[in-house]
Design an enzyme around this catalytic site. Structure first.
Site, PDB file in Angstrom:
ATOM      1  N   LYS A  70       0.784  -1.269   0.049  1.00 31.79           N
ATOM      2  CA  LYS A  70       0.044   0.203  -0.016  1.00 31.79           C
ATOM      3  C   LYS A  70       0.860   1.222   0.041  1.00 31.79           C
ATOM      4  CE  LYS A  70      -1.517   1.711   3.996  1.00 31.79           C
ATOM      5  NZ  LYS A  70      -1.319   3.249   4.522  1.00 31.79           N
ATOM      6  N   ASN A  71       1.824   1.459   1.081  1.00 36.52           N
ATOM      7  CA  ASN A  71       2.650   2.620   1.104  1.00 36.52           C
ATOM      8  C   ASN A  71       3.658   2.910  -0.122  1.00 36.52           C
ATOM      9  OD1 ASN A  71       1.263   3.059   3.438  1.00 36.52           O
ATOM     10  ND2 ASN A  71       2.900   2.415   5.043  1.00 36.52           N
TER      11      ASN A  71
ATOM     12  N   ARG B 263      -3.898  10.981   4.512  1.00 36.37           N
ATOM     13  CA  ARG B 263      -2.683  11.963   4.586  1.00 36.37           C
ATOM     14  C   ARG B 263      -1.843  11.989   3.448  1.00 36.37           C
ATOM     15  NH1 ARG B 263      -0.540  14.190   8.702  1.00 36.37           N
ATOM     16  NH2 ARG B 263       1.450  13.811   7.587  1.00 36.37           N
TER      17      ARG B 263
ATOM     18  N   CYS C  64      -3.608  12.879  13.077  1.00 36.28           N
ATOM     19  CA  CYS C  64      -4.538  11.734  13.103  1.00 36.28           C
ATOM     20  C   CYS C  64      -4.464  10.948  14.504  1.00 36.28           C
ATOM     21  CB  CYS C  64      -4.110  10.836  11.850  1.00 36.28           C
ATOM     22  SG  CYS C  64      -2.428  10.174  11.884  1.00 36.28           S
TER      23      CYS C  64
ATOM     24  N   ARG D 293       1.830  14.647  13.385  1.00 33.65           N
ATOM     25  CA  ARG D 293       2.155  14.182  11.999  1.00 33.65           C
ATOM     26  C   ARG D 293       2.035  15.509  11.260  1.00 33.65           C
ATOM     27  NH1 ARG D 293      -0.410   8.794   9.583  1.00 33.65           N
ATOM     28  NH2 ARG D 293       1.655   8.824   8.539  1.00 33.65           N
ATOM     29  N   PRO D 294       3.068  16.590  11.415  1.00 32.80           N
ATOM     30  CA  PRO D 294       3.401  17.883  10.775  1.00 32.80           C
ATOM     31  C   PRO D 294       3.904  17.551   9.327  1.00 32.80           C
ATOM     32  CG  PRO D 294       4.650  17.614  12.558  1.00 32.80           C
ATOM     33  CD  PRO D 294       3.920  16.630  12.638  1.00 32.80           C
TER      34      PRO D 294
ATOM     35  N   ILE E 134       8.695   6.488  16.907  1.00 31.36           N
ATOM     36  CA  ILE E 134       8.281   7.080  15.735  1.00 31.36           C
ATOM     37  C   ILE E 134       7.319   7.931  15.920  1.00 31.36           C
ATOM     38  CG2 ILE E 134       8.096   6.915  13.145  1.00 31.36           C
ATOM     39  CD1 ILE E 134      10.436   5.981  13.867  1.00 31.36           C
TER      40      ILE E 134
ATOM     41  N   ARG F 216      -8.385  -0.011   4.504  1.00 28.34           N
ATOM     42  CA  ARG F 216      -7.664   0.839   4.020  1.00 28.34           C
ATOM     43  C   ARG F 216      -6.527   0.211   3.505  1.00 28.34           C
ATOM     44  NH1 ARG F 216      -6.706   6.295   7.202  1.00 28.34           N
ATOM     45  NH2 ARG F 216      -5.413   6.195   5.224  1.00 28.34           N
TER      46      ARG F 216
HETATM   47  C1  EPZ Z   1       5.123   6.515   6.407  1.00 23.86           C
HETATM   48  O1  EPZ Z   1       4.230   7.676   7.215  1.00 23.86           O
HETATM   49  C2  EPZ Z   1       3.817   5.694   6.465  1.00 23.86           C
HETATM   50  N1  EPZ Z   1       2.868   6.111   5.655  1.00 23.86           N
HETATM   51  C3  EPZ Z   1       3.509   5.263   7.654  1.00 23.86           C
HETATM   52  O2  EPZ Z   1       2.431   3.918   7.530  1.00 23.86           O
HETATM   53  C4  EPZ Z   1       4.541   4.773   8.747  1.00 23.86           C
HETATM   54  O3  EPZ Z   1       4.100   4.543   9.860  1.00 23.86           O
HETATM   55  C5  EPZ Z   1       5.737   5.889   8.705  1.00 23.86           C
HETATM   56  O4  EPZ Z   1       6.002   6.297   7.166  1.00 23.86           O
HETATM   57  C6  EPZ Z   1       6.988   5.542   9.347  1.00 23.86           C
HETATM   58  O5  EPZ Z   1       7.422   4.389   8.786  1.00 23.86           O
HETATM   59  C7  EPZ Z   1       2.872   6.073   4.418  1.00 23.86           C
HETATM   60  O6  EPZ Z   1       3.822   5.565   3.775  1.00 23.86           O
HETATM   61  C8  EPZ Z   1       1.535   6.648   3.619  1.00 23.86           C
HETATM   62  P1  EPZ Z   1       7.181   9.763   8.469  1.00 23.86           P
HETATM   63  P2  EPZ Z   1       4.935   9.235   7.106  1.00 23.86           P
HETATM   64  O7  EPZ Z   1       7.261  11.264   7.744  1.00 23.86           O
HETATM   65  O8  EPZ Z   1       5.638   9.409   5.925  1.00 23.86           O
HETATM   66  C9  EPZ Z   1       7.468  13.288  11.834  1.00 23.86           C
HETATM   67  C10 EPZ Z   1       0.455   2.776   7.941  1.00 23.86           C
HETATM   68  O9  EPZ Z   1      -0.181   2.356   8.824  1.00 23.86           O
HETATM   69  N2  EPZ Z   1       7.260  14.277  11.149  1.00 23.86           N
HETATM   70  O10 EPZ Z   1       8.655   9.169   8.435  1.00 23.86           O
HETATM   71  O11 EPZ Z   1       3.897  10.092   7.595  1.00 23.86           O
HETATM   72  C11 EPZ Z   1       5.925  12.566  11.992  1.00 23.86           C
HETATM   73  O12 EPZ Z   1       5.204  13.165  12.876  1.00 23.86           O
HETATM   74  C12 EPZ Z   1       1.317   4.096   8.237  1.00 23.86           C
HETATM   75  O13 EPZ Z   1       0.530   2.502   7.000  1.00 23.86           O
HETATM   76  C13 EPZ Z   1       7.351  15.768  11.142  1.00 23.86           C
HETATM   77  O14 EPZ Z   1       7.484  16.002  12.425  1.00 23.86           O
HETATM   78  O15 EPZ Z   1       5.792   8.806   8.329  1.00 23.86           O
HETATM   79  C14 EPZ Z   1       6.719  11.175  12.810  1.00 23.86           C
HETATM   80  O16 EPZ Z   1       6.518  11.296  14.123  1.00 23.86           O
HETATM   81  C15 EPZ Z   1       0.780   4.780   9.486  1.00 23.86           C
HETATM   82  N3  EPZ Z   1       7.272  16.692  10.166  1.00 23.86           N
HETATM   83  C16 EPZ Z   1       7.818  11.128  12.173  1.00 23.86           C
HETATM   84  O17 EPZ Z   1       8.323  12.276  11.644  1.00 23.86           O
HETATM   85  C17 EPZ Z   1       7.281  16.323   8.803  1.00 23.86           C
HETATM   86  O18 EPZ Z   1       7.166  17.057   8.000  1.00 23.86           O
HETATM   87  C18 EPZ Z   1       8.028  10.163  11.021  1.00 23.86           C
HETATM   88  O19 EPZ Z   1       7.057  10.446   9.926  1.00 23.86           O
HETATM   89  C19 EPZ Z   1       7.303  14.898   8.488  1.00 23.86           C
HETATM   90  C20 EPZ Z   1       7.182  13.879   9.429  1.00 23.86           C
END
Ligand code: EPZ
Length: 428
Positions: A22-23, A96, A120, A125-126, A332, A402
């Site tokens: 999916k991702n 998102r 969410c 998740r900014p 994370i 989803r």
């Molecule tokens: C991806 O989310 C995945 N989603 C998530 O899977 C997964 O949990 C995550 O990566 C970590 O592996 C998709 O690929 C659609 P990040 P993403 O940016 O990209 C913070 C699922 O269940 N952050 O690596 O949103 C953020 O809040 C989902 O399939 C900022 O602060 O994850 C988090 O604490 C859930 N500012 C950390 O970084 C930003 O601009 C890592 O998030 C971006 C992120």
């Protein structure tokens, strides 16, 4: 709203084919915005999230043709022109990852208006890192009334960008934008998740010049135009890990096929350490457990190749009936323990303090009515239901739909007693 009922106690025996990730699929679909030629994605999962993104892409000008080809489910996306560069709140709020259309839209048309996704259940998740990357590539970014307005009328320009911390979404977003930028972009401190390598491979087939994806430094030499391509979506490592945990939980012997066990090394080591058998095969892995209770083991989530946060809830379920005490640290997301009170309804003994949960294994879970709070949390409840005495009914399973394709069928084919109940739950 549909619910899922599981009658616990059946072992799992058989084969589960793993779907495309999916991702990865949703970022690959967004890549179709970068070209006026068709992008054919094979090994596509059929999920609520991919259907949903298809709807948004259609609004932006895509034709989205889902069919069954010689390699199974495939989707052909074709965006001859961008008819609208606006992604409205209604559509971005529900998923998102829709936010990732921003970069490709600006790269192709020089402007875009995309709703901010909002928080969410698993955390705030900014998207600050996404926006900083686009700004560094020369886009002018303004925020008004919940929308991001991005403009780069003369096109994006290559830049050197160092992410302050590792983000999967920001790495992918920068990649999607930089492929059409003028000059060279170097991204430092990138996420190394396999889905990023998959995206880069597809972009390269489309004519992009991306090197180093899957390592912390990615170099992108911008090209003027991208073309069509055919690409097979990488297997879903989270789905594979989920069924590996389900097999270890229920006992029996399950062969996971069409997958790559190397993608979930960190999880498989923990499953082995807990006492289940793990045997790699040419196209997947066999998980086996007969009789004896598992032992408690500790895990800490981390960026790839660490233990995936998307498998944390499932592993916690596994530990609820293990012998001893397991410490599970989430590093994370700040609020990814929403499944804990629901697992407690099934009789699990878990306490949470900050980012750490302590799970004291119990001999037996008891079926109950529980509620799904997010995608991975909901499947952790199904896993617990596989061994709980009596019936477990999971509501709000739209979360499950989803990200898990034909879950009842895949588990049911291995002997699990799982059924979907259609319609509204009874009102009090
Ligand atoms: C991806 O989310 C995945 N989603 C998530 O899977 C997964 O949990 C995550 O990566 C970590 O592996 C998709 O690929 C659609 P990040 P993403 O940016 O990209 C913070 C699922 O269940 N952050 O690596 O949103 C953020 O809040 C989902 O399939 C900022 O602060 O994850 C988090 O604490 C859930 N500012 C950390 O970084 C930003 O601009 C890592 O998030 C971006 C992120």
């Amino acid at each position: 709203m549909d619910r899922i009922a599981i009658t616990g106690g059946a072992q799992l025996n058989g084969e589960i084919p793993i779907s495309g990730a999916k991702n990865s699929a949703i970022k690959l679909m967004a890549a179709s915005l970068l070209t006026d030629e068709p992008l054919r994605l094979t090994n596509m999962p059929r999920l609520a999230d991919t259907r949903f993104l298809g709807k948004l892409l259609t609004r932006l000008g895509a034709s989205v043709d889902e069919k069954t080809g010689d390699q199974g489910a495939e989707t052909v996306l074709h965006v001859p022109e961008i008819v609208s560069a606006i992604a409205p709140y209604d559509l971005v709020r529900q998923m998102r990852a829709s936010f990732n259309v921003l970069g490709p839209l600006v790269a192709r048309t020089g402007q875009a208006k995309v709703s901010l996704p909002g928080g969410c259940t698993i955390g705030a998740r900014p998207v600050d890192l996404h926006l900083q990357a686009l700004e560094a590539l020369g886009a002018k970014i303004d925020l008004h009334e919940g929308y991001v307005f991005a403009q780069a009328p003369r096109g994006l320009k290559g830049a050197e960008i160092t992410f302050p911390f590792v983000s999967v979404g920001a790495t992918e977003h920068a990649l999607l934008a930089a492929v059409l930028a003028k000059g060279v972009t170097v991204l430092h401190n990138c996420a190394c998740e396999p889905e990023i390598g998959d995206l880069a491979e597809c972009l390269n087939k489309m004519g992009a010049k991306v090197e180093g994806a899957g390592t912390p430094t990615i170099t992108i030499t911008g090209v003027a135009k991208l073309g069509g391509a055919t690409h097979s979506v990488i297997p879903d490592r989270i789905e594979m890990g989920t069924y590996a945990v389900a097999a270890a939980m229920a006992g029996g012997e399950v062969r996971l096929t069409n997958s790559r066990p190397g993608l979930i090394d960190a999880l498989l080591k923990k499953i082995e350490e807990a006492g289940a058998g793990v045997t790699e095969t040419a196209d997947g892995v066999i998980i086996k457990r007969n009789g004896s209770r598992l032992n408690a083991v500790d895990v800490e989530t981390g960026v790839y190749p660490g233990f995936a946060t998307d498998l944390q809830a499932q592993f916690m379920s596994l530990m609820t009936t293990a012998k001893g005490e397991s410490r599970i640290r989430e590093t994370i997301f700040e609020n990814r323990f929403m499944h804990v009170p629901e697992l407690a309804r099934l009789g699990a003994d878990i306490s949470v303090s900050g980012g750490e949960a302590v799970v004291r294994g119990v001999e037996q879970l008891e079926g109950a009515e529980v509620m799904a709070t997010d995608l991975r949390a909901s499947v952790s409840l199904v896993i617990a239901g596989l061994v709980a005495r009596g019936e477990t009914v999971v509501s709000r399973i739209y979360h499950l739909d989803r990200g898990f394709e034909r879950l009842e069928e895949k588990l049911g084919n291995c002997g699990a007693q799982v059924r979907r109940i259609h319609g509204e739950p009874d009102e009090l």
